[in-house]
Design a protein around this motif. Structure first.
Motif, PDB file in Angstrom:
ATOM      1  N   LEU A 129       0.824  -1.208   0.000  1.00 11.41           N
ATOM      2  CA  LEU A 129       0.000   0.000   0.000  1.00 11.41           C
ATOM      3  C   LEU A 129       0.862   1.263   0.000  1.00 11.41           C
ATOM      4  O   LEU A 129       0.563   2.235  -0.700  1.00 11.41           O
ATOM      5  CB  LEU A 129      -0.956   0.001   1.203  1.00 11.41           C
ATOM      6  N   VAL A 130       1.940   1.233   0.760  1.00 11.69           N
ATOM      7  CA  VAL A 130       2.859   2.376   0.779  1.00 11.69           C
ATOM      8  C   VAL A 130       3.498   2.550  -0.594  1.00 11.69           C
ATOM      9  O   VAL A 130       3.574   3.668  -1.115  1.00 11.69           O
ATOM     10  CB  VAL A 130       3.933   2.200   1.879  1.00 11.69           C
ATOM     11  N   GLU A 131       3.917   1.458  -1.208  1.00  5.49           N
ATOM     12  CA  GLU A 131       4.482   1.526  -2.552  1.00  5.49           C
ATOM     13  C   GLU A 131       3.451   2.048  -3.554  1.00  5.49           C
ATOM     14  O   GLU A 131       3.791   2.787  -4.479  1.00  5.49           O
ATOM     15  CB  GLU A 131       5.009   0.159  -2.983  1.00  5.49           C
ATOM     16  N   TYR A 132       2.189   1.689  -3.357  1.00  8.13           N
ATOM     17  CA  TYR A 132       1.131   2.183  -4.235  1.00  8.13           C
ATOM     18  C   TYR A 132       1.009   3.707  -4.114  1.00  8.13           C
ATOM     19  O   TYR A 132       0.825   4.402  -5.117  1.00  8.13           O
ATOM     20  CB  TYR A 132      -0.202   1.504  -3.906  1.00  8.13           C
TER      21      TYR A 132
ATOM     22  N   SER B  79       3.912   5.118  -6.126  1.00  7.04           N
ATOM     23  CA  SER B  79       3.927   4.865  -7.568  1.00  7.04           C
ATOM     24  C   SER B  79       2.654   5.304  -8.283  1.00  7.04           C
ATOM     25  O   SER B  79       2.689   5.569  -9.480  1.00  7.04           O
ATOM     26  CB  SER B  79       4.159   3.378  -7.844  1.00  7.04           C
ATOM     27  N   SER B  80       1.537   5.389  -7.559  1.00  7.35           N
ATOM     28  CA  SER B  80       0.270   5.677  -8.239  1.00  7.35           C
ATOM     29  C   SER B  80      -0.475   6.902  -7.723  1.00  7.35           C
ATOM     30  O   SER B  80      -1.191   7.540  -8.485  1.00  7.35           O
ATOM     31  CB  SER B  80      -0.659   4.463  -8.124  1.00  7.35           C
ATOM     32  N   VAL B  81      -0.341   7.219  -6.461  1.00  7.92           N
ATOM     33  CA  VAL B  81      -1.081   8.358  -5.906  1.00  7.92           C
ATOM     34  C   VAL B  81      -0.237   9.626  -5.941  1.00  7.92           C
ATOM     35  O   VAL B  81      -0.643  10.638  -6.525  1.00  7.92           O
ATOM     36  CB  VAL B  81      -1.563   8.068  -4.461  1.00  7.92           C
TER      37      VAL B  81
ATOM     38  N   PHE C 201       8.414   9.470   4.769  1.00  8.99           N
ATOM     39  CA  PHE C 201       6.958   9.541   4.896  1.00  8.99           C
ATOM     40  C   PHE C 201       6.376   8.157   4.640  1.00  8.99           C
ATOM     41  O   PHE C 201       6.795   7.449   3.729  1.00  8.99           O
ATOM     42  CB  PHE C 201       6.350  10.539   3.918  1.00  8.99           C
ATOM     43  N   LEU C 202       5.440   7.756   5.442  1.00  9.54           N
ATOM     44  CA  LEU C 202       4.812   6.441   5.394  1.00  9.54           C
ATOM     45  C   LEU C 202       5.826   5.317   5.604  1.00  9.54           C
ATOM     46  O   LEU C 202       5.621   4.200   5.151  1.00  9.54           O
ATOM     47  CB  LEU C 202       4.048   6.219   4.074  1.00  9.54           C
ATOM     48  N   ASN C 203       6.916   5.649   6.289  1.00  8.16           N
ATOM     49  CA  ASN C 203       7.939   4.645   6.612  1.00  8.16           C
ATOM     50  C   ASN C 203       8.417   3.907   5.363  1.00  8.16           C
ATOM     51  O   ASN C 203       8.652   2.708   5.379  1.00  8.16           O
ATOM     52  CB  ASN C 203       7.421   3.647   7.650  1.00  8.16           C
ATOM     53  N   ILE C 204       8.578   4.649   4.271  1.00 10.41           N
ATOM     54  CA  ILE C 204       8.965   4.045   2.988  1.00 10.41           C
ATOM     55  C   ILE C 204      10.336   3.370   3.072  1.00 10.41           C
ATOM     56  O   ILE C 204      10.597   2.385   2.393  1.00 10.41           O
ATOM     57  CB  ILE C 204       8.941   5.092   1.839  1.00 10.41           C
ATOM     58  N   LEU C 205      11.209   3.862   3.924  1.00  7.09           N
ATOM     59  CA  LEU C 205      12.552   3.298   4.035  1.00  7.09           C
ATOM     60  C   LEU C 205      12.598   2.088   4.942  1.00  7.09           C
ATOM     61  O   LEU C 205      13.617   1.426   5.056  1.00  7.09           O
ATOM     62  CB  LEU C 205      13.540   4.363   4.545  1.00  7.09           C
ATOM     63  N   GLY C 206      11.489   1.809   5.624  1.00  3.08           N
ATOM     64  CA  GLY C 206      11.429   0.651   6.497  1.00  3.08           C
ATOM     65  C   GLY C 206      12.290   0.798   7.745  1.00  3.08           C
ATOM     66  O   GLY C 206      12.643  -0.190   8.370  1.00  3.08           O
ATOM     67  N   LYS C 207      12.651   2.036   8.095  1.00  7.31           N
ATOM     68  CA  LYS C 207      13.490   2.269   9.271  1.00  7.31           C
ATOM     69  C   LYS C 207      12.764   1.925  10.563  1.00  7.31           C
ATOM     70  O   LYS C 207      13.359   1.466  11.514  1.00  7.31           O
ATOM     71  CB  LYS C 207      13.961   3.720   9.323  1.00  7.31           C
TER      72      LYS C 207
ATOM     73  N   SER D 148      -6.613   2.311   7.214  1.00 15.02           N
ATOM     74  CA  SER D 148      -6.411   3.753   7.041  1.00 15.02           C
ATOM     75  C   SER D 148      -5.779   4.055   5.682  1.00 15.02           C
ATOM     76  O   SER D 148      -6.208   4.982   4.989  1.00 15.02           O
ATOM     77  CB  SER D 148      -5.538   4.321   8.160  1.00 15.02           C
ATOM     78  N   LEU D 149      -4.764   3.296   5.303  1.00 15.59           N
ATOM     79  CA  LEU D 149      -4.134   3.506   3.996  1.00 15.59           C
ATOM     80  C   LEU D 149      -5.126   3.269   2.866  1.00 15.59           C
ATOM     81  O   LEU D 149      -5.196   4.047   1.914  1.00 15.59           O
ATOM     82  CB  LEU D 149      -2.911   2.594   3.843  1.00 15.59           C
TER      83      LEU D 149
END
Length: 129
Positions: free
Chosen positions: A15-18, A21-23, A41-47, A63-64
């Motif tokens: 969902l985060v990747e979506y 890539s799409s939103v 943002f949205l913990n994209i780095l997985g930290k 929520s996503l």
């Protein structure tokens, strides 16, 4: 309490990747999206590893999905959907997912012009690279 499952974590990641890539490409420039990644943002780095419970993972997923639906359906012009948007952003923030975007940022799509070589936009045809 039960920990989140691998499937839930994968769903959240997808969902985060979506979003990226799409939103986001519909509303933000490639430069802005790159900054969002660097700011995690949205913990994209997985930290921030998900160590939440099943309930928290379901809250993040719902929520996503709700935010994606509200943004893509163009429903944010109505106040009842703006309140729903704000509530879901609040849930994400409480669970450690930074989503610092107001609904106003998703009211008007940006003009793509000739920008077709974005690294964030998935190609509509897998043969285009």
């Amino acid at each position: 309490m039960y920990a989140s499952t691998t499937e839930q974590e994968l769903k959240i990641k997808n969902l985060v990747e979506y979003f990226y890539s799409s939103v986001f490409p519909v509303y933000f420039s490639e430069e802005e999206i790159s900054k969002f990644e660097k700011m995690n943002f949205l913990n994209i780095l997985g930290k921030n590893e998900l160590t939440g419970t099943l309930k928290e993972s379901y809250q993040i997923i719902s929520s996503l999905e709700t935010l994606i639906f509200l943004i893509e359906s163009n429903g944010l012009e109505k106040s009842k959907y703006q309140e729903m948007y704000e509530r879901n952003v609040q849930i994400l923030e409480e669970l450690g997912f930074s989503f610092p975007f107001s609904y106003e940022q998703f009211l008007q799509k940006r003009d793509f012009g000739l920008e077709t070589d974005s690294v964030y936009i998935k190609p509509s045809n897998q043969f285009i690279m």
